[in-house]
Design a protein around this motif. Structure first.
Motif, PDB file in Angstrom:
ATOM      1  N   GLU A  86       0.822  -1.205   0.000  1.00  0.00           N
ATOM      2  CA  GLU A  86       0.000   0.000   0.000  1.00  0.00           C
ATOM      3  C   GLU A  86       0.860   1.261   0.000  1.00  0.00           C
ATOM      4  O   GLU A  86       0.386   2.334  -0.330  1.00  0.00           O
ATOM      5  N   GLU A  87       2.129   1.132   0.360  1.00  0.00           N
ATOM      6  CA  GLU A  87       3.066   2.253   0.326  1.00  0.00           C
ATOM      7  C   GLU A  87       3.737   2.306  -1.041  1.00  0.00           C
ATOM      8  O   GLU A  87       4.127   1.276  -1.587  1.00  0.00           O
ATOM      9  N   ALA A  88       3.881   3.495  -1.583  1.00  0.00           N
ATOM     10  CA  ALA A  88       4.563   3.653  -2.873  1.00  0.00           C
ATOM     11  C   ALA A  88       6.059   3.393  -2.704  1.00  0.00           C
ATOM     12  O   ALA A  88       6.648   3.827  -1.709  1.00  0.00           O
ATOM     13  N   PRO A  89       6.683   2.701  -3.660  1.00  0.00           N
ATOM     14  CA  PRO A  89       8.128   2.500  -3.592  1.00  0.00           C
ATOM     15  C   PRO A  89       8.864   3.837  -3.618  1.00  0.00           C
ATOM     16  O   PRO A  89       8.332   4.840  -4.110  1.00  0.00           O
ATOM     17  N   LEU A  90      10.076   3.861  -3.122  1.00  0.00           N
ATOM     18  CA  LEU A  90      10.860   5.094  -3.066  1.00  0.00           C
ATOM     19  C   LEU A  90      11.136   5.671  -4.450  1.00  0.00           C
ATOM     20  O   LEU A  90      11.406   6.864  -4.582  1.00  0.00           O
ATOM     21  N   THR A  91      11.088   4.857  -5.489  1.00  0.00           N
ATOM     22  CA  THR A  91      11.369   5.333  -6.844  1.00  0.00           C
ATOM     23  C   THR A  91      10.158   6.005  -7.490  1.00  0.00           C
ATOM     24  O   THR A  91      10.278   6.550  -8.578  1.00  0.00           O
TER      25      THR A  91
END
Length: 57
Positions: free
Chosen positions: A18-23
């Protein structure tokens, strides 16, 4: 329990969590938080940095 995964606002690609990747890029447009995957960010970086409305991407 259903997990809502992070989804790219442009192409619809979903992250594994549910969290967006750092990229991924996070943008606030018209008061809405939008996410863009790494591929869409790379393909549209000039328009994003130039603050062009996503309609013109």
């Amino acid at each position: 329990m259903r997990v809502i995964r992070a989804t790219c606002s442009l192409c619809g690609q979903q992250a594994e969590t549910e969290e967006a990747p750092l990229t991924w890029l996070t943008s606030v447009e018209n008061g809405r938080k939008l996410l863009y995957c790494d591929r869409c960010t790379r393909e549209n970086v000039r328009a994003i940095e130039g603050k062009l409305d996503p309609v013109y991407w």
